[in-house]
Design a protein around this motif. Structure first.
Motif, PDB file in Angstrom:
ATOM      1  N   PHE A  57      -5.770 -70.419  32.591  1.00  0.00           N
ATOM      2  CA  PHE A  57      -6.444 -69.855  33.389  1.00  0.00           C
ATOM      3  C   PHE A  57      -5.324 -69.150  34.541  1.00  0.00           C
ATOM      4  O   PHE A  57      -5.873 -68.297  35.248  1.00  0.00           O
ATOM      5  N   GLN A  59      -2.985 -67.668  35.076  1.00  0.00           N
ATOM      6  CA  GLN A  59      -1.888 -67.064  34.390  1.00  0.00           C
ATOM      7  C   GLN A  59      -2.515 -65.943  34.627  1.00  0.00           C
ATOM      8  O   GLN A  59      -2.270 -64.528  34.406  1.00  0.00           O
ATOM      9  N   TYR A  60      -3.874 -65.906  35.115  1.00  0.00           N
ATOM     10  CA  TYR A  60      -4.917 -64.060  35.613  1.00  0.00           C
ATOM     11  C   TYR A  60      -5.171 -64.327  37.155  1.00  0.00           C
ATOM     12  O   TYR A  60      -5.107 -65.537  38.015  1.00  0.00           O
ATOM     13  N   PHE A  63      -7.113 -66.216  40.113  1.00  0.00           N
ATOM     14  CA  PHE A  63      -7.579 -67.420  39.604  1.00  0.00           C
ATOM     15  C   PHE A  63      -7.827 -68.418  41.203  1.00  0.00           C
ATOM     16  O   PHE A  63      -6.365 -68.485  41.225  1.00  0.00           O
ATOM     17  N   PHE A  80     -12.704 -67.408  40.297  1.00  0.00           N
ATOM     18  CA  PHE A  80     -11.819 -66.479  40.717  1.00  0.00           C
ATOM     19  C   PHE A  80     -12.294 -65.782  41.931  1.00  0.00           C
ATOM     20  O   PHE A  80     -13.095 -65.179  42.516  1.00  0.00           O
ATOM     21  N   GLN A  85     -11.913 -59.582  37.887  1.00  0.00           N
ATOM     22  CA  GLN A  85     -10.729 -61.173  37.767  1.00  0.00           C
ATOM     23  C   GLN A  85     -11.114 -61.945  36.918  1.00  0.00           C
ATOM     24  O   GLN A  85     -10.680 -61.849  35.478  1.00  0.00           O
ATOM     25  N   ALA A  89     -10.102 -62.727  32.404  1.00  0.00           N
ATOM     26  CA  ALA A  89      -9.477 -63.874  31.972  1.00  0.00           C
ATOM     27  C   ALA A  89     -10.984 -63.927  30.626  1.00  0.00           C
ATOM     28  O   ALA A  89     -10.118 -64.437  30.086  1.00  0.00           O
ATOM     29  N   LYS A  90     -11.811 -63.910  31.244  1.00  0.00           N
ATOM     30  CA  LYS A  90     -12.782 -64.215  30.140  1.00  0.00           C
ATOM     31  C   LYS A  90     -12.920 -63.352  28.899  1.00  0.00           C
ATOM     32  O   LYS A  90     -12.538 -64.214  27.731  1.00  0.00           O
ATOM     33  N   LEU A  93      -9.441 -65.094  27.420  1.00  0.00           N
ATOM     34  CA  LEU A  93      -9.256 -66.140  26.547  1.00  0.00           C
ATOM     35  C   LEU A  93     -10.670 -66.618  26.428  1.00  0.00           C
ATOM     36  O   LEU A  93     -10.928 -68.054  25.007  1.00  0.00           O
TER      37      LEU A  93
END
Length: 111
Positions: A57, A59-60, A63, A80, A85, A89-90, A93
């Motif tokens: 996570f 990398q987003y 975080f 986050f 944001q 990520a959701k 991923l």
């Protein structure tokens, strides 16, 4: 009063609808809660650590941290700075396989 038969339980048009009204939903369609800056991550493989989850996570943008659920090694919360944001990520991923047998299920945490 007699119990309803299978035919009485089903809608007449044989659709997979199971709830009527303004919040109508269909079988197989999940109820999505409102975007939130905390994600609820399920279906993590046994032995996964918060460092592994953080690696995925972080990398987003935005975080902040990972909190594993004590006694439930398959669950974690990922925080986050902003809901937008977390949503990115959701989106990316959700369904990612940490191992070949464990696709993550990611939803927004309930407020």
């Amino acid at each position: 009063m007699p119990a309803p038969t299978t035919a009485e339980k089903r809608p007449a048009d044989d659709s997979e609808e199971f709830e009527e009204g303004p919040n109508k939903r269909f079988q197989g369609e999940e109820e999505e809660n409102e975007p939130h800056r905390v994600l609820y991550v399920e279906n993590l493989p046994l032995g996964v650590t918060d460092e592994v989850v953080a690696y995925l996570f972080q990398q987003y943008s935005g975080f902040k941290e990972v909190r594993m659920v004590p006694g439930r090694p398959d669950l974690a919360f990922v925080e986050f700075e902003l809901a937008q944001q977390a949503a990115i990520a959701k989106e990316i991923l959700n369904g990612f396989k940490v191992t070949t047998e464990y696709p993550m299920k990611i939803t927004f945490a309930k407020k």
